[in-house]
Write a protein that holds these residues in place. Structure first.
Motif, PDB file in Angstrom:
ATOM      1  N   PHE A 127       0.616  -1.072  -0.005  1.00 39.93           N
ATOM      2  CA  PHE A 127       0.103   0.190   0.001  1.00 39.93           C
ATOM      3  C   PHE A 127       0.798   1.308  -0.008  1.00 39.93           C
ATOM      4  CE2 PHE A 127      -3.037  -3.135   1.621  1.00 39.93           C
ATOM      5  CZ  PHE A 127      -4.073  -2.919   0.994  1.00 39.93           C
ATOM      6  N   ASP A 128       2.056   1.325   0.227  1.00 41.76           N
ATOM      7  CA  ASP A 128       2.728   2.351   0.151  1.00 41.76           C
ATOM      8  C   ASP A 128       3.198   2.816  -1.090  1.00 41.76           C
ATOM      9  OD1 ASP A 128       3.337   2.247   3.051  1.00 41.76           O
ATOM     10  OD2 ASP A 128       5.099   0.914   3.014  1.00 41.76           O
ATOM     11  N   THR A 129       3.493   1.979  -2.113  1.00 45.51           N
ATOM     12  CA  THR A 129       3.677   2.164  -3.498  1.00 45.51           C
ATOM     13  C   THR A 129       2.387   2.150  -4.258  1.00 45.51           C
ATOM     14  OG1 THR A 129       4.494  -0.013  -3.948  1.00 45.51           O
ATOM     15  CG2 THR A 129       6.001   1.434  -3.088  1.00 45.51           C
ATOM     16  N   LEU A 130       1.076   1.767  -3.733  1.00 42.69           N
ATOM     17  CA  LEU A 130       0.090   1.555  -4.581  1.00 42.69           C
ATOM     18  C   LEU A 130      -0.266   3.172  -5.466  1.00 42.69           C
ATOM     19  CD1 LEU A 130      -2.237  -0.476  -5.439  1.00 42.69           C
ATOM     20  CD2 LEU A 130      -3.643   0.601  -3.506  1.00 42.69           C
ATOM     21  N   SER A 131      -0.423   3.896  -5.002  1.00 42.50           N
ATOM     22  CA  SER A 131      -0.830   5.274  -5.634  1.00 42.50           C
ATOM     23  C   SER A 131       0.193   5.533  -6.710  1.00 42.50           C
ATOM     24  CB  SER A 131      -0.975   6.299  -4.741  1.00 42.50           C
ATOM     25  OG  SER A 131       0.223   6.772  -4.023  1.00 42.50           O
ATOM     26  N   SER A 132       1.542   5.323  -6.456  1.00 40.97           N
ATOM     27  CA  SER A 132       2.527   5.814  -7.505  1.00 40.97           C
ATOM     28  C   SER A 132       2.340   4.746  -8.484  1.00 40.97           C
ATOM     29  CB  SER A 132       3.840   5.772  -6.902  1.00 40.97           C
ATOM     30  OG  SER A 132       4.235   4.611  -6.470  1.00 40.97           O
ATOM     31  N   ILE A 187      -0.409   3.061  -9.669  1.00 39.67           N
ATOM     32  CA  ILE A 187      -1.502   3.377 -10.444  1.00 39.67           C
ATOM     33  C   ILE A 187      -1.455   4.603 -11.296  1.00 39.67           C
ATOM     34  CG2 ILE A 187      -3.946   4.111 -10.125  1.00 39.67           C
ATOM     35  CD1 ILE A 187      -4.149   2.539  -7.815  1.00 39.67           C
ATOM     36  N   MET A 188      -0.722   5.658 -10.824  1.00 43.44           N
ATOM     37  CA  MET A 188      -0.441   6.740 -11.681  1.00 43.44           C
ATOM     38  C   MET A 188       0.526   6.668 -12.714  1.00 43.44           C
ATOM     39  SD  MET A 188      -2.328   9.019 -10.320  1.00 43.44           S
ATOM     40  CE  MET A 188      -2.010  10.631 -11.044  1.00 43.44           C
ATOM     41  N   LYS A 190       0.873   5.560 -19.021  1.00 45.65           N
ATOM     42  CA  LYS A 190       1.337   4.885 -20.084  1.00 45.65           C
ATOM     43  C   LYS A 190       0.108   4.350 -20.850  1.00 45.65           C
ATOM     44  CE  LYS A 190       4.901   2.005 -17.763  1.00 45.65           C
ATOM     45  NZ  LYS A 190       5.200   0.856 -17.569  1.00 45.65           N
ATOM     46  N   GLU A 191      -1.238   4.427 -20.447  1.00 45.95           N
ATOM     47  CA  GLU A 191      -2.336   4.075 -21.196  1.00 45.95           C
ATOM     48  C   GLU A 191      -2.854   5.458 -21.921  1.00 45.95           C
ATOM     49  OE1 GLU A 191      -5.258   2.451 -18.671  1.00 45.95           O
ATOM     50  OE2 GLU A 191      -3.875   0.512 -18.313  1.00 45.95           O
TER      51      GLU A 191
END
Length: 172
Positions: free
Chosen positions: A17-22, A24-25, A30-31
């Motif tokens: 959960f520490d790196t989840l938001s980065s 996702i961004m 990329k998309e």
């Protein structure tokens, strides 16, 4: 929380959960470049410029007087109020008519005689003598016609020759 299954096989890796938001961004960035521009719904040319005038044109064709149908019917409230008033009125009438309490004097003598005649109380004359107080009992309570003292004296004068036979003392 104490009753959770401790043999749960699902686990989250450490620091997920520490790196989840980065993460996702990064995927969104990329998309954005890979999205096709010609797929999806198309709006005709000049649609939003003429939309306002079309809506106002349709509103002008609506007749001015329209029948308003209320969403909430008040008839239910009237029926409810009328039924509550009827129940209260009925309750008051029942209470008003039931104020009269019946007592022993309201019973007819024939009803009392009928009860004792047709119901077996299994009481002998000795039982009745024990129940009834003799001190408060008067001979006139038992007899149907009342005896006056004058009638008793006349009877005794005519049929009894000697008062001593009655064991009575005449103080006259």
């Amino acid at each position: 929380m104490d009753k959770l299954n401790k043999n749960n096989n699902f686990k989250v890796p450490d620091g997920y959960f520490d790196t989840l938001s980065s993460d996702i961004m990064k995927k969104i960035a990329k998309e954005d470049n890979s999205m096709p521009l010609n797929e999806g719904f198309k709006v005709p040319e000049g649609y939003f410029e003429t939309l306002n005038t079309k809506i106002l044109g349709q509103l002008e064709n609506i007749p001015v007087e329209t029948k308003v149908i209320p969403l909430k019917s008040y008839k239910k409230h009237y029926y409810t109020a009328a039924s509550v008033a009827a129940v209260v009125l009925l309750f008051i009438m029942v209470q008003f008519n039931s104020d009269k309490t019946l007592s022993y004097s309201d019973l007819a003598n024939s009803d009392i005689e009928h009860y004792f005649e047709f119901n077996d109380l299994e009481l002998s004359s000795y039982d009745l003598a024990e129940i009834l107080p003799i001190d408060d009992l008067d001979l006139n309570d038992i007899m149907e016609s009342r005896l006056d003292n004058d009638n008793i004296i006349d009877y005794l004068d005519s049929y009894i020759e000697d008062f001593e036979e009655l064991n009575m003392h005449n103080d006259d």
